[in-house]
Design a protein around this motif. Sequence first.
Motif, mmCIF file in Angstrom:
data_model
loop_
_atom_site.group_PDB
_atom_site.id
_atom_site.type_symbol
_atom_site.label_atom_id
_atom_site.label_comp_id
_atom_site.label_asym_id
_atom_site.label_seq_id
_atom_site.Cartn_x
_atom_site.Cartn_y
_atom_site.Cartn_z
ATOM 1 N N PRO A 22 -12.995 -15.346 -59.219
ATOM 2 C CA PRO A 22 -12.812 -15.393 -60.669
ATOM 3 C C PRO A 22 -13.334 -16.704 -61.254
ATOM 4 O O PRO A 22 -13.309 -17.744 -60.597
ATOM 5 N N MET A 23 -13.776 -16.621 -62.488
ATOM 6 C CA MET A 23 -14.342 -17.752 -63.211
ATOM 7 C C MET A 23 -13.403 -18.178 -64.350
ATOM 8 O O MET A 23 -12.473 -17.447 -64.692
ATOM 9 N N PRO A 24 -13.641 -19.330 -64.953
ATOM 10 C CA PRO A 24 -12.767 -19.800 -66.040
ATOM 11 C C PRO A 24 -12.613 -18.801 -67.192
ATOM 12 O O PRO A 24 -11.543 -18.726 -67.802
ATOM 13 N N SER A 25 -13.617 -18.000 -67.462
ATOM 14 C CA SER A 25 -13.510 -17.011 -68.547
ATOM 15 C C SER A 25 -12.535 -15.885 -68.214
ATOM 16 O O SER A 25 -12.177 -15.096 -69.099
ATOM 17 N N ASP A 26 -12.071 -15.805 -66.956
ATOM 18 C CA ASP A 26 -11.145 -14.758 -66.520
ATOM 19 C C ASP A 26 -9.674 -15.179 -66.631
ATOM 20 O O ASP A 26 -8.785 -14.435 -66.223
ATOM 21 N N LEU A 27 -9.415 -16.370 -67.188
ATOM 22 C CA LEU A 27 -8.052 -16.895 -67.254
ATOM 23 C C LEU A 27 -7.302 -16.423 -68.490
ATOM 24 O O LEU A 27 -7.884 -16.232 -69.554
ATOM 25 N N ASN A 28 -5.980 -16.275 -68.329
ATOM 26 C CA ASN A 28 -5.101 -16.009 -69.463
ATOM 27 C C ASN A 28 -4.663 -17.356 -70.050
ATOM 28 O O ASN A 28 -4.988 -18.413 -69.493
ATOM 29 N N PRO A 29 -3.927 -17.366 -71.154
ATOM 30 C CA PRO A 29 -3.503 -18.644 -71.752
ATOM 31 C C PRO A 29 -2.637 -19.514 -70.845
ATOM 32 O O PRO A 29 -2.564 -20.721 -71.035
ATOM 33 N N ALA A 30 -1.990 -18.921 -69.838
ATOM 34 C CA ALA A 30 -1.151 -19.698 -68.919
ATOM 35 C C ALA A 30 -1.969 -20.376 -67.813
ATOM 36 O O ALA A 30 -1.432 -21.145 -67.025
ATOM 37 N N GLY A 31 -3.269 -20.068 -67.739
ATOM 38 C CA GLY A 31 -4.126 -20.701 -66.740
ATOM 39 C C GLY A 31 -4.297 -19.916 -65.454
ATOM 40 O O GLY A 31 -4.960 -20.384 -64.530
ATOM 41 N N ASP A 32 -3.698 -18.729 -65.373
ATOM 42 C CA ASP A 32 -3.880 -17.853 -64.213
ATOM 43 C C ASP A 32 -4.900 -16.778 -64.577
ATOM 44 O O ASP A 32 -5.196 -16.548 -65.749
ATOM 45 N N VAL A 33 -5.404 -16.093 -63.556
ATOM 46 C CA VAL A 33 -6.345 -15.012 -63.815
ATOM 47 C C VAL A 33 -5.617 -13.900 -64.562
ATOM 48 O O VAL A 33 -4.501 -13.508 -64.214
ATOM 49 N N PHE A 34 -6.250 -13.407 -65.600
ATOM 50 C CA PHE A 34 -5.715 -12.366 -66.468
ATOM 51 C C PHE A 34 -5.429 -11.099 -65.663
ATOM 52 O O PHE A 34 -6.249 -10.654 -64.863
ATOM 53 N N ILE A 72 -3.394 -15.554 -59.252
ATOM 54 C CA ILE A 72 -4.728 -15.879 -58.750
ATOM 55 C C ILE A 72 -5.271 -16.989 -59.635
ATOM 56 O O ILE A 72 -5.062 -16.983 -60.853
ATOM 57 N N SER A 73 -5.982 -17.931 -59.024
ATOM 58 C CA SER A 73 -6.548 -19.054 -59.763
ATOM 59 C C SER A 73 -8.066 -19.024 -59.727
ATOM 60 O O SER A 73 -8.667 -18.370 -58.867
ATOM 61 N N VAL A 74 -8.670 -19.747 -60.635
ATOM 62 C CA VAL A 74 -10.125 -19.899 -60.629
ATOM 63 C C VAL A 74 -10.541 -20.477 -59.280
ATOM 64 O O VAL A 74 -9.897 -21.387 -58.764
ATOM 65 N N GLY A 75 -11.587 -19.923 -58.707
ATOM 66 C CA GLY A 75 -12.102 -20.422 -57.438
ATOM 67 C C GLY A 75 -11.512 -19.766 -56.208
ATOM 68 O O GLY A 75 -12.025 -19.954 -55.113
ATOM 69 N N ASP A 76 -10.431 -18.991 -56.363
ATOM 70 C CA ASP A 76 -9.888 -18.263 -55.213
ATOM 71 C C ASP A 76 -10.905 -17.210 -54.784
ATOM 72 O O ASP A 76 -11.601 -16.628 -55.622
ATOM 73 N N LEU A 77 -10.978 -16.945 -53.500
ATOM 74 C CA LEU A 77 -11.769 -15.823 -53.006
ATOM 75 C C LEU A 77 -10.826 -14.630 -52.939
ATOM 76 O O LEU A 77 -9.849 -14.638 -52.186
ATOM 77 N N VAL A 78 -11.088 -13.637 -53.779
ATOM 78 C CA VAL A 78 -10.182 -12.496 -53.924
ATOM 79 C C VAL A 78 -10.779 -11.286 -53.217
ATOM 80 O O VAL A 78 -11.915 -10.896 -53.491
ATOM 81 N N SER A 79 -10.013 -10.697 -52.288
ATOM 82 C CA SER A 79 -10.460 -9.553 -51.496
ATOM 83 C C SER A 79 -9.604 -8.340 -51.813
ATOM 84 O O SER A 79 -8.373 -8.427 -51.831
ATOM 85 N N PHE A 80 -10.270 -7.215 -52.056
ATOM 86 C CA PHE A 80 -9.621 -5.954 -52.421
ATOM 87 C C PHE A 80 -9.813 -4.972 -51.266
ATOM 88 O O PHE A 80 -10.952 -4.618 -50.947
ATOM 89 N N TYR A 81 -8.719 -4.551 -50.650
ATOM 90 C CA TYR A 81 -8.759 -3.610 -49.535
ATOM 91 C C TYR A 81 -8.232 -2.269 -50.023
ATOM 92 O O TYR A 81 -7.145 -2.211 -50.603
ATOM 93 N N ALA A 82 -8.994 -1.219 -49.800
ATOM 94 C CA ALA A 82 -8.621 0.089 -50.334
ATOM 95 C C ALA A 82 -8.747 1.156 -49.259
ATOM 96 O O ALA A 82 -9.697 1.153 -48.474
ATOM 97 N N LYS A 83 -7.765 2.075 -49.239
ATOM 98 C CA LYS A 83 -7.838 3.201 -48.304
ATOM 99 C C LYS A 83 -7.188 4.426 -48.925
ATOM 100 O O LYS A 83 -6.194 4.335 -49.652
ATOM 101 N N VAL A 84 -7.769 5.565 -48.635
ATOM 102 C CA VAL A 84 -7.222 6.842 -49.092
ATOM 103 C C VAL A 84 -5.977 7.128 -48.270
ATOM 104 O O VAL A 84 -6.014 7.078 -47.043
ATOM 105 N N ILE A 85 -4.879 7.440 -48.957
ATOM 106 C CA ILE A 85 -3.627 7.696 -48.240
ATOM 107 C C ILE A 85 -3.157 9.142 -48.365
ATOM 108 O O ILE A 85 -2.253 9.565 -47.648
ATOM 109 N N HIS A 86 -3.767 9.912 -49.279
ATOM 110 C CA HIS A 86 -3.410 11.322 -49.421
ATOM 111 C C HIS A 86 -4.577 12.064 -50.066
ATOM 112 O O HIS A 86 -5.186 11.556 -51.010
#
Length: 134
Positions: A22-34, A72-86
């Motif tokens: 995430p980049m700075p433009s992805d932050l909410n007013p509290a400073g975390d990722v929106f 989540i903060s700016v600069g974190d490497l965010v990984s999304f893991y997805a699997k079909v469960i039904h």
Amino acid sequence: MSTENKEHIYLPTQQPALRLVPMPSDLNPAGDVFGGWIMSHVDVAGAIPAMKLSQGKVVTVAVNSFLFKEPISVGDLVSFYAKVIHVGNTSMKVKVEVYAEHDIFHAHVVKVTEAELTYVAVDSEGKKRKIVLL
């Protein structure tokens, strides 16, 4: 939310559906990722295994559950893991787990979100179609 006194978390061993920083433009007013930024990427990540399994286009019809656990903060490497469960006749449920590496050089990983979404397989005209498992 504090990460103190928690056991060490590791990334899942499977390949993530999506990885982003995430980049700075992805932050909410509290400073975390929106939260909306996270939700939109969860939807994209969940659609990937749904499209693969159904061999075509899918649409999101429900967000069955969505739980935010850590920010989540700016600069974190965010990984999304997805699997079909039904899998049903035309729809499928996908579980998505999201992890953030706050310090990728020292493997400080936190689980930030988990969600379950329902997708429906559709044809080129947007009408439901049967899922044929190969």
